[in-house]
Design a protein around this motif. Structure first.
Motif, PDB file in Angstrom:
ATOM      1  N   PHE A   1     -54.057  45.378-111.082  1.00 56.58           N
ATOM      2  CA  PHE A   1     -54.127  46.442-112.079  1.00 56.58           C
ATOM      3  C   PHE A   1     -53.378  47.683-111.597  1.00 56.58           C
ATOM      4  O   PHE A   1     -53.823  48.827-111.765  1.00 56.58           O
ATOM      5  CB  PHE A   1     -55.579  46.803-112.403  1.00 56.58           C
ATOM      6  CG  PHE A   1     -56.378  45.630-112.885  1.00 56.58           C
ATOM      7  CD1 PHE A   1     -56.065  45.006-114.097  1.00 56.58           C
ATOM      8  CD2 PHE A   1     -57.439  45.145-112.127  1.00 56.58           C
ATOM      9  CE1 PHE A   1     -56.820  43.925-114.541  1.00 56.58           C
ATOM     10  CE2 PHE A   1     -58.177  44.057-112.573  1.00 56.58           C
ATOM     11  CZ  PHE A   1     -57.869  43.437-113.788  1.00 56.58           C
ATOM     12  N   GLY A   2     -52.226  47.423-110.966  1.00 57.54           N
ATOM     13  CA  GLY A   2     -51.357  48.515-110.542  1.00 57.54           C
ATOM     14  C   GLY A   2     -51.790  49.218-109.285  1.00 57.54           C
ATOM     15  O   GLY A   2     -51.154  50.188-108.859  1.00 57.54           O
ATOM     16  N   LYS A   3     -52.853  48.708-108.639  1.00 58.53           N
ATOM     17  CA  LYS A   3     -53.338  49.355-107.411  1.00 58.53           C
ATOM     18  C   LYS A   3     -53.089  48.445-106.204  1.00 58.53           C
ATOM     19  O   LYS A   3     -53.243  47.234-106.297  1.00 58.53           O
ATOM     20  CB  LYS A   3     -54.826  49.682-107.541  1.00 58.53           C
ATOM     21  CG  LYS A   3     -55.349  50.541-106.381  1.00 58.53           C
ATOM     22  CD  LYS A   3     -56.792  50.952-106.625  1.00 58.53           C
ATOM     23  CE  LYS A   3     -57.300  51.818-105.471  1.00 58.53           C
ATOM     24  NZ  LYS A   3     -58.720  52.231-105.687  1.00 58.53           N
ATOM     25  N   TYR A   4     -52.730  49.010-105.044  1.00 64.81           N
ATOM     26  CA  TYR A   4     -52.383  48.267-103.830  1.00 64.81           C
ATOM     27  C   TYR A   4     -53.651  47.951-103.043  1.00 64.81           C
ATOM     28  O   TYR A   4     -54.422  48.837-102.694  1.00 64.81           O
ATOM     29  CB  TYR A   4     -51.437  49.119-102.980  1.00 64.81           C
ATOM     30  CG  TYR A   4     -50.958  48.441-101.715  1.00 64.81           C
ATOM     31  CD1 TYR A   4     -50.114  47.339-101.774  1.00 64.81           C
ATOM     32  CD2 TYR A   4     -51.360  48.918-100.458  1.00 64.81           C
ATOM     33  CE1 TYR A   4     -49.660  46.727-100.612  1.00 64.81           C
ATOM     34  CE2 TYR A   4     -50.913  48.299 -99.296  1.00 64.81           C
ATOM     35  CZ  TYR A   4     -50.070  47.209 -99.382  1.00 64.81           C
ATOM     36  OH  TYR A   4     -49.624  46.604 -98.236  1.00 64.81           O
ATOM     37  N   TYR A   5     -53.866  46.621-102.751  1.00 71.22           N
ATOM     38  CA  TYR A   5     -55.051  46.169-102.025  1.00 71.22           C
ATOM     39  C   TYR A   5     -54.616  45.306-100.823  1.00 71.22           C
ATOM     40  O   TYR A   5     -54.482  44.086-100.948  1.00 71.22           O
ATOM     41  CB  TYR A   5     -55.961  45.342-102.918  1.00 71.22           C
ATOM     42  CG  TYR A   5     -56.651  46.135-103.996  1.00 71.22           C
ATOM     43  CD1 TYR A   5     -57.846  46.812-103.733  1.00 71.22           C
ATOM     44  CD2 TYR A   5     -56.104  46.200-105.272  1.00 71.22           C
ATOM     45  CE1 TYR A   5     -58.493  47.532-104.731  1.00 71.22           C
ATOM     46  CE2 TYR A   5     -56.734  46.928-106.283  1.00 71.22           C
ATOM     47  CZ  TYR A   5     -57.924  47.589-105.998  1.00 71.22           C
ATOM     48  OH  TYR A   5     -58.547  48.301-106.984  1.00 71.22           O
TER      49      TYR A   5
ATOM     50  N   ASN B   1     -51.485  49.072 -92.108  1.00 70.44           N
ATOM     51  CA  ASN B   1     -52.201  49.293 -93.366  1.00 70.44           C
ATOM     52  C   ASN B   1     -53.535  49.996 -93.171  1.00 70.44           C
ATOM     53  O   ASN B   1     -54.312  50.136 -94.120  1.00 70.44           O
ATOM     54  CB  ASN B   1     -52.427  47.960 -94.081  1.00 70.44           C
ATOM     55  CG  ASN B   1     -51.144  47.363 -94.593  1.00 70.44           C
ATOM     56  OD1 ASN B   1     -50.640  47.736 -95.659  1.00 70.44           O
ATOM     57  ND2 ASN B   1     -50.582  46.420 -93.834  1.00 70.44           N
ATOM     58  N   LYS B   2     -53.782  50.443 -91.939  1.00 64.83           N
ATOM     59  CA  LYS B   2     -54.989  51.192 -91.611  1.00 64.83           C
ATOM     60  C   LYS B   2     -56.259  50.502 -92.137  1.00 64.83           C
ATOM     61  O   LYS B   2     -57.128  51.115 -92.740  1.00 64.83           O
ATOM     62  CB  LYS B   2     -54.887  52.617 -92.172  1.00 64.83           C
ATOM     63  CG  LYS B   2     -53.734  53.412 -91.572  1.00 64.83           C
ATOM     64  CD  LYS B   2     -53.697  54.809 -92.155  1.00 64.83           C
ATOM     65  CE  LYS B   2     -52.640  55.656 -91.466  1.00 64.83           C
ATOM     66  NZ  LYS B   2     -51.298  55.068 -91.526  1.00 64.83           N
ATOM     67  N   VAL B   3     -56.309  49.174 -91.884  1.00 63.56           N
ATOM     68  CA  VAL B   3     -57.469  48.402 -92.293  1.00 63.56           C
ATOM     69  C   VAL B   3     -58.596  48.635 -91.290  1.00 63.56           C
ATOM     70  O   VAL B   3     -58.407  48.443 -90.081  1.00 63.56           O
ATOM     71  CB  VAL B   3     -57.129  46.906 -92.393  1.00 63.56           C
ATOM     72  CG1 VAL B   3     -58.372  46.106 -92.783  1.00 63.56           C
ATOM     73  CG2 VAL B   3     -56.019  46.674 -93.402  1.00 63.56           C
ATOM     74  N   LYS B   4     -59.759  49.052 -91.789  1.00 58.23           N
ATOM     75  CA  LYS B   4     -60.857  49.396 -90.896  1.00 58.23           C
ATOM     76  C   LYS B   4     -61.825  48.223 -90.663  1.00 58.23           C
ATOM     77  O   LYS B   4     -62.451  48.131 -89.607  1.00 58.23           O
ATOM     78  CB  LYS B   4     -61.636  50.593 -91.459  1.00 58.23           C
ATOM     79  CG  LYS B   4     -60.785  51.863 -91.518  1.00 58.23           C
ATOM     80  CD  LYS B   4     -61.604  53.015 -92.067  1.00 58.23           C
ATOM     81  CE  LYS B   4     -60.767  54.296 -92.126  1.00 58.23           C
ATOM     82  NZ  LYS B   4     -61.537  55.448 -92.679  1.00 58.23           N
TER      83      LYS B   4
END
Length: 475
Positions: free
Chosen positions: A397-401, A453-456
């Motif tokens: 939906f146009g958002k980066y995941y 991607n600064k994945v926590k």
């Protein structure tokens, strides 16, 4: 002082040991001389007792040497006795060497001292009665060896299917390898016996003794030729059976043990045979050369010596068979691991083998091993890594995941890991190399993706994944 006493005790012990050996040797010489005189007495009236004396002597001596069964071979009652041909050939060869050592040492007591050829006077008219001990001893040696060498005929004619083996290879190939091993061992013993008899009674003035010596040499040479022919005919049979296995693709596929990536038992068998041939190069190479000269063997690699060509042909056929076998694997990853395991095993055996001056395909094999390894990594683990670089599912939906890619990666990693963990890589060095290459391919890229991607939060941290990869390929 204590050290000096200890030294003296050691020397004393050595002297006692040497003394015992010398006493044993002197006793053996006296026994042989006595029995030789008893077996071939000067009086012809006692000749009727010869057979019983020889039987008593050979039974005693052969039993002492652990080859009492040879008497049964000599009199034709050996059926069912040769159940472990390798052990029999080994014991027989060792016993023949001991007999020849005893004969040579006894000859120095019974025979005349060696004299220079220039000093030797013509004695063509001399008869054996002038040298009774020497004549009796020569006849005694002749009869003993005639009994002993009947084993050569038996081992040459032995049906490989009757040889007891720990493992049975398809079409009985392993049994044939065993037979060649036996024949080479026997032929080496015959060569040693020939060298010893050749030096026996060399300067004897007795015409009769020289005649007996010649008969013994001729008999030994005939058995040597028979063993040589047996080796070549067995090589031919092995070659024929290997070709039959290669041509029978359905049989080859059936031997892959339901998709096991392990080293195939036929690979073990053929490489054991090749290594054995290399270890016995000085014996086998002249046989193959003679076979090529007589047209019995036509080398396919005309620019190589016949022996080298034969080994190259065996290698080529084995590789072809392995490729045929791998076709039965439904999974490409296991197919590549099967080829990698077997090719690496072949390469390691060739690199450890002697006679590396011969033109073995070591370089080609190294290239194939590297190729199989690279292709395996591409087929099995590149798809796992590609999950991190496929940007399509990252947008929703146009958002980066970025976590969507991580989820896909973790799922694919777990699936591949579970499958590959069950595969077997038996060689520790190869297993370590594969784990290292997979780790270097996966972990740095995975770590970089998390950092970029600064994945926590991740399900599996890089360290945990690396520990999992160190459990791969245990089977």
């Amino acid at each position: 002082m204590h050290f000096d006493c200890l030294q003296l005790k050691i020397l004393s012990d050595q002297e006692v040991s040497w003394g015992r050996e010398l006493a044993k040797e002197d006793q053996m010489k006296r026994i042989i001389k006595s029995l030789a005189q008893e077996f071939f007495p000067a009086s012809s009236s006692a000749a009727a007792a010869n057979c019983s004396v020889l039987e008593r002597w050979t039974r005693w001596w052969f039993t002492e040497l652990g080859i009492g069964w040879v008497l049964h071979v000599a009199d034709g009652t050996s059926q069912g006795i040769l159940q472990h041909a390798f052990d029999d050939a080994r014991c027989w060869s060792r016993a023949l060497a001991e007999i020849m050592e005893t004969v040579r040492s006894t000859d120095s007591v019974i025979g005349l001292p060696c004299i220079c050829e220039e000093e030797q006077q013509p004695m063509a008219a001399e008869n054996s009665s002038s040298f009774p001990d020497q004549f009796q001893f020569a006849r005694f040696v002749q009869e003993t060896l005639f009994k002993m060498l009947t084993f050569v005929d038996v081992i040459v004619a032995l049906d490989p299917n009757t040889i007891t083996c720990d493992i049975f290879i398809a079409n009985g190939v392993l049994a044939l390898f065993q037979k060649i091993s036996d024949l080479v061992r026997v032929r080496a013993a015959l060569s040693y016996a020939l060298s010893q008899i050749d030096a026996l009674f060399l300067w004897t003035p007795s015409v009769e003794v020289r005649r007996i010596r010649g008969e013994i040499l001729n008999f030994l040479r005939s058995k040597d030729v028979k063993a040589l022919e047996g080796i070549w005919s067995t090589l031919e049979e092995i070659w024929t059976r290997i070709l039959e296995l290669i041509d029978d693709s359905s049989s080859a596929s059936a031997q892959t043990s339901q998709g096991s990536s392990d080293i195939h038992k036929l690979t073990w068998s053929v490489m054991d045979h090749i290594t054995f041939l290399l270890d016995n190069y000085s014996i086998v190479a002249p046989i193959v050369l003679e076979a090529a000269r007589l047209g019995k063997y036509v080398p396919r690699n005309g620019d190589l010596p016949p022996f080298d060509s034969m080994i190259m042909e065996m290698m080529s056929c084995l590789e072809k068979m392995l490729v045929n076998m791998s076709e039965s694997f439904p999974d490409l990853s296991r197919r590549l691991l099967f080829l990698l395991n077997n090719s690496y095993f072949i390469l390691e055996r060739l690199q450890d083998a002697p006679h590396l001056h011969m033109q073995f395909p070591v370089r080609d094999l190294t290239s194939k091993v590297d190729g199989y390894m690279d292709k395996y990594l591409q087929v099995s683990w590149a798809p796992v890594l590609s999950c991190l670089f496929n940007t399509t599912p990252l947008f929703l939906f146009g958002k980066y995941y970025p976590s969507l890619a991580l989820h896909t990666f973790e799922s694919e990693f777990q699936k591949t890991y579970t499958t590959q963990k069950l595969c077997k890589v038996p060689d520790p060095k190869l297993r370590k190399m594969l784990r290292k290459d997979i780790t270097e391919k996966i972990i740095p890229s995975y770590t970089k993706y998390i950092e970029d991607n600064k994945v926590k939060t991740v399900q599996f941290g890089p360290q945990y994944l690396e520990e999992m990869l160190q459990e791969l390929f245990e089977g």
